[in-house]
Scaffold this active site. Structure first.
Site, PDB file in Angstrom:
ATOM      1  N   HIS A   2       0.864  -1.192   0.000  1.00  0.00           N
ATOM      2  CA  HIS A   2       0.000   0.000   0.000  1.00  0.00           C
ATOM      3  C   HIS A   2       0.899   1.241   0.000  1.00  0.00           C
ATOM      4  O   HIS A   2       1.943   1.253   0.625  1.00  0.00           O
ATOM      5  CB  HIS A   2      -0.897   0.018   1.246  1.00  0.00           C
ATOM      6  CG  HIS A   2      -2.080   0.912   1.108  1.00  0.00           C
ATOM      7  ND1 HIS A   2      -2.016   2.260   1.323  1.00  0.00           N
ATOM      8  CD2 HIS A   2      -3.354   0.655   0.729  1.00  0.00           C
ATOM      9  CE1 HIS A   2      -3.206   2.801   1.113  1.00  0.00           C
ATOM     10  NE2 HIS A   2      -4.036   1.851   0.747  1.00  0.00           N
ATOM     11  N   ASP A  30      -7.893  -5.466  -0.037  1.00  0.00           N
ATOM     12  CA  ASP A  30      -8.321  -6.351  -1.133  1.00  0.00           C
ATOM     13  C   ASP A  30      -7.911  -7.796  -0.960  1.00  0.00           C
ATOM     14  O   ASP A  30      -8.289  -8.639  -1.776  1.00  0.00           O
ATOM     15  CB  ASP A  30      -7.742  -5.811  -2.449  1.00  0.00           C
ATOM     16  CG  ASP A  30      -8.374  -4.484  -2.827  1.00  0.00           C
ATOM     17  OD1 ASP A  30      -7.633  -3.520  -3.099  1.00  0.00           O
ATOM     18  OD2 ASP A  30      -9.618  -4.408  -2.798  1.00  0.00           O
TER      19      ASP A  30
HETATM   20  C1  SDX Z   1      -6.287  -0.119  -2.887  1.00  0.00           C
HETATM   21  O1  SDX Z   1      -4.600   4.431  -2.103  1.00  0.00           O
HETATM   22  C2  SDX Z   1      -5.510   3.787  -1.477  1.00  0.00           C
HETATM   23  O2  SDX Z   1      -5.876   4.135  -0.349  1.00  0.00           O
HETATM   24  C3  SDX Z   1      -6.084   2.588  -2.187  1.00  0.00           C
HETATM   25  C4  SDX Z   1      -7.058   1.724  -1.399  1.00  0.00           C
HETATM   26  C5  SDX Z   1      -8.363   2.455  -1.117  1.00  0.00           C
HETATM   27  O3  SDX Z   1      -9.056   2.057  -0.187  1.00  0.00           O
HETATM   28  O4  SDX Z   1      -8.726   3.329  -1.955  1.00  0.00           O
HETATM   29  O5  SDX Z   1      -6.463   1.345  -0.175  1.00  0.00           O
HETATM   30  C6  SDX Z   1      -7.443   0.482  -2.186  1.00  0.00           C
HETATM   31  O6  SDX Z   1      -6.049   0.216  -4.021  1.00  0.00           O
HETATM   32  C7  SDX Z   1      -5.425  -1.088  -2.142  1.00  0.00           C
HETATM   33  C8  SDX Z   1      -4.201  -1.568  -3.001  1.00  0.00           C
HETATM   34  C9  SDX Z   1      -4.692  -2.693  -3.903  1.00  0.00           C
HETATM   35  N1  SDX Z   1      -3.644  -3.056  -4.883  1.00  0.00           N
HETATM   36  C10 SDX Z   1      -2.971  -4.205  -4.785  1.00  0.00           C
HETATM   37  O7  SDX Z   1      -3.108  -5.020  -3.882  1.00  0.00           O
HETATM   38  C11 SDX Z   1      -2.018  -4.457  -5.953  1.00  0.00           C
HETATM   39  C12 SDX Z   1      -0.671  -4.973  -5.426  1.00  0.00           C
HETATM   40  N2  SDX Z   1      -0.022  -3.897  -4.722  1.00  0.00           N
HETATM   41  C13 SDX Z   1       0.987  -3.119  -5.409  1.00  0.00           C
HETATM   42  O8  SDX Z   1       0.826  -3.002  -6.775  1.00  0.00           O
HETATM   43  C14 SDX Z   1       1.414  -1.872  -4.650  1.00  0.00           C
HETATM   44  O9  SDX Z   1       1.671  -2.248  -3.375  1.00  0.00           O
HETATM   45  C15 SDX Z   1       0.483  -0.675  -4.649  1.00  0.00           C
HETATM   46  C16 SDX Z   1       0.043  -0.274  -6.016  1.00  0.00           C
HETATM   47  C17 SDX Z   1      -0.717  -0.928  -3.805  1.00  0.00           C
HETATM   48  C18 SDX Z   1       1.252   0.487  -4.035  1.00  0.00           C
HETATM   49  O10 SDX Z   1       2.249   0.802  -4.928  1.00  0.00           O
HETATM   50  P1  SDX Z   1       3.302   1.940  -4.552  1.00  0.00           P
HETATM   51  O11 SDX Z   1       2.949   2.699  -3.368  1.00  0.00           O
HETATM   52  O12 SDX Z   1       3.599   2.674  -5.805  1.00  0.00           O
HETATM   53  O13 SDX Z   1       4.462   1.075  -4.058  1.00  0.00           O
HETATM   54  P2  SDX Z   1       5.719   0.805  -4.914  1.00  0.00           P
HETATM   55  O14 SDX Z   1       5.282   0.255  -6.221  1.00  0.00           O
HETATM   56  O15 SDX Z   1       6.550   2.025  -4.882  1.00  0.00           O
HETATM   57  O16 SDX Z   1       6.380  -0.370  -4.076  1.00  0.00           O
HETATM   58  C19 SDX Z   1       7.426  -0.105  -3.212  1.00  0.00           C
HETATM   59  C20 SDX Z   1       8.326  -1.333  -3.356  1.00  0.00           C
HETATM   60  C21 SDX Z   1       8.707  -1.607  -4.795  1.00  0.00           C
HETATM   61  O17 SDX Z   1       9.947  -2.279  -4.773  1.00  0.00           O
HETATM   62  P3  SDX Z   1      11.295  -1.371  -5.070  1.00  0.00           P
HETATM   63  O18 SDX Z   1      11.078  -0.666  -6.380  1.00  0.00           O
HETATM   64  O19 SDX Z   1      11.421  -0.439  -3.877  1.00  0.00           O
HETATM   65  O20 SDX Z   1      12.414  -2.411  -5.118  1.00  0.00           O
HETATM   66  O21 SDX Z   1       7.576  -2.477  -2.902  1.00  0.00           O
HETATM   67  C22 SDX Z   1       7.416  -3.382  -3.996  1.00  0.00           C
HETATM   68  C23 SDX Z   1       7.675  -2.608  -5.261  1.00  0.00           C
HETATM   69  O22 SDX Z   1       8.178  -3.468  -6.267  1.00  0.00           O
HETATM   70  N3  SDX Z   1       6.022  -3.854  -3.945  1.00  0.00           N
HETATM   71  C24 SDX Z   1       5.651  -5.097  -4.148  1.00  0.00           C
HETATM   72  C25 SDX Z   1       4.253  -5.108  -3.965  1.00  0.00           C
HETATM   73  N4  SDX Z   1       3.844  -3.880  -3.661  1.00  0.00           N
HETATM   74  C26 SDX Z   1       4.935  -3.096  -3.662  1.00  0.00           C
HETATM   75  N5  SDX Z   1       6.342  -6.206  -4.490  1.00  0.00           N
HETATM   76  C27 SDX Z   1       5.613  -7.341  -4.635  1.00  0.00           C
HETATM   77  N6  SDX Z   1       4.285  -7.432  -4.457  1.00  0.00           N
HETATM   78  C28 SDX Z   1       3.561  -6.335  -4.130  1.00  0.00           C
HETATM   79  N7  SDX Z   1       2.256  -6.419  -3.973  1.00  0.00           N
END
Ligand code: SDX
Length: 394
Positions: A270, A328
């Site tokens: 998140h 989720d």
């Molecule tokens: C919702 O914003 C909100 O409040 C949203 C929400 C709401 O109620 O409206 O809470 C609802 O959208 C919840 C999120 C649902 N999405 C998912 O579950 C999809 C999987 N999650 C990821 O795609 C990710 O965690 C996000 C999109 C939720 C957040 O992405 P960010 O904040 O841009 O995080 P990031 O991509 O910068 O990640 C930071 C690091 C990265 O690694 P590095 O580049 O630092 O090496 O963490 C890693 C990412 O690769 N990472 C993950 C991961 N989530 C982040 N690695 C593996 N699996 C994951 N799920």
């Protein structure tokens, strides 16, 4: 609280805005709606009461609640011509595609409440959206499965009515299971608002131009559909079904950590929460309750999800990057157990988030200082150059 969106010169991922509605402490894993902790609202309140709280700023007294619930209940029917929209879609149209189009089209039917600068009209539009989005969502499912639309019944509460419109048929009586309806209502509460997430920010940006509330909410639905946002609940179920067995969890954990692999663990991580999403913990408990009620306590997907959460939270990568289950991760398992198809999960998220979208839209358009959103950009393209005639081009 002006609700004005200002963007830093960087990418829109760091947009900022002030608001009185929802507070999140991502490090501590706290979520408050108008100051009330989500845990207390999930346990003691109900969705329409929470919608009133988000829109009006305080919990309603008994008279206010009765009036609000009666008003929303009496507006659950759609203009009869709107049912024609569905017949323009393919039978396999995704419910979110139907919702984007049909909610947007409300501005062609309810023009007496689409002026975003008239306070009374704003409230009527907000209440109409709260009332009609469940009908639109349920009918998109009925259309998918080729069954007749079921009209809302005023004798039911909000969640019961949605279950009725989803699962009743003209051929037999249907009474919603009150325990499942209560669990679904709690799921609505958990999804009602979440500060400046992508879809709520979308609603604000669209509304800042004076666009009508129906178009604003349709834009929010479009943003929520993405698999990184509200579409993650459907993607999480697909992922769990693909993993299939606990023996394959390690393979998916490895893929999630592999930077050369685009795979991400759906339902994990998140932008704001660097601790357990408080909604995920409540959703996990709701899973237990619903599965027990349905005699499905050995549900293999729920057991797989619990094992996946356990293994991930013991993995250095997830610990270091503070990746926890989000709202989720478990929601799809609950809804699937209720007989709701995966394709409807995000539509239900949109149904619930309509409360937060309209509350944030009203907060913004009622601010005297509100201005049109105009994100700044950092230009990184070519410097000035003269036109090249065709014969000189290589
Ligand atoms: C919702 O914003 C909100 O409040 C949203 C929400 C709401 O109620 O409206 O809470 C609802 O959208 C919840 C999120 C649902 N999405 C998912 O579950 C999809 C999987 N999650 C990821 O795609 C990710 O965690 C996000 C999109 C939720 C957040 O992405 P960010 O904040 O841009 O995080 P990031 O991509 O910068 O990640 C930071 C690091 C990265 O690694 P590095 O580049 O630092 O090496 O963490 C890693 C990412 O690769 N990472 C993950 C991961 N989530 C982040 N690695 C593996 N699996 C994951 N799920």
């Amino acid at each position: 609280s002006q609700g004005i969106l200002t963007y830093d010169p960087g990418f829109m991922s760091t947009a900022s805005c002030s608001s009185n509605i929802t507070y999140i402490d991502g490090d501590a894993g706290l979520l408050y709606y108008r100051g009330y902790p989500i845990e207390q609202l999930a346990e003691h309140s109900d969705f329409l009461e929470v919608a009133y709280l988000l829109i009006h700023g305080d919990l309603p007294n008994a008279e206010q609640k009765e009036k609000f619930v009666n008003t929303v209940t009496r507006h659950t029917l759609l203009h009869d011509l709107m049912s024609n929209f569905y017949r323009g879609f393919r039978r396999d149209a995704h419910p979110m595609a139907v919702m984007v189009g049909t909610v947007g089209a409300m501005s062609a039917f309810y023009r007496d409440s689409s002026d975003s600068f008239d306070a009374k009209q704003r409230q009527v539009a907000a209440y109409r959206l709260l009332a009609k989005v469940p009908t639109i969502a349920a009918w998109s499912y009925k259309y998918n499965v080729g069954l007749p639309f079921m009209y809302p019944q005023n004798r039911f509460n909000y969640a019961e009515n949605f279950l009725y419109m989803m699962f009743a048929t003209p051929a037999e009586d249907y009474e919603p299971n009150p325990i499942l309806a209560r669990a679904l209502d709690r799921i609505f509460v958990l999804h009602a608002d979440h500060e400046q997430n992508a879809s709520s920010s979308t609603v604000r940006v669209v509304g800042s131009s004076g666009a009508n509330p129906f178009a604003c909410v349709a834009a929010g639905i479009a943003s929520l559909w993405g698999p990184l946002h509200g579409g993650a609940n459907e993607a999480t179920l697909t992922m769990l079904e693909e993993i299939g067995d606990a023996s394959r969890i390690g393979e998916y954990i490895r893929r999630a950590k592999d930077k050369t692999d685009s795979f991400r663990l759906m339902g994990f991580g998140h932008r704001v929460y660097k601790n357990m999403d408080p909604r995920a913990a409540i959703m996990r408990q709701t899973c237990h309750e619903v599965l027990n009620e349905l005699g499905l306590h050995d549900d293999p997907l729920f057991k797989l999800a619990l094992e996946l959460e356990k293994i991930a939270l013991e993995d250095d990568y997830f610990v270091e990057k503070k990746l926890y289950p989000n709202v989720d991760f478990y929601s799809g398992i609950v809804m699937r157990a209720m007989g709701i198809p995966n394709s409807m999960f995000t539509a239900i998220f949109a149904l619930a988030r309509t409360a937060g979208w309209v509350a944030q839209w009203m907060e913004m358009v009622s601010s005297v200082e509100q201005r049109i959103a105009r994100p700044r950009q950092l230009y990184t393209g070519p410097v000035r150059r003269d036109f090249v005639p065709m014969e000189q081009r290589t």
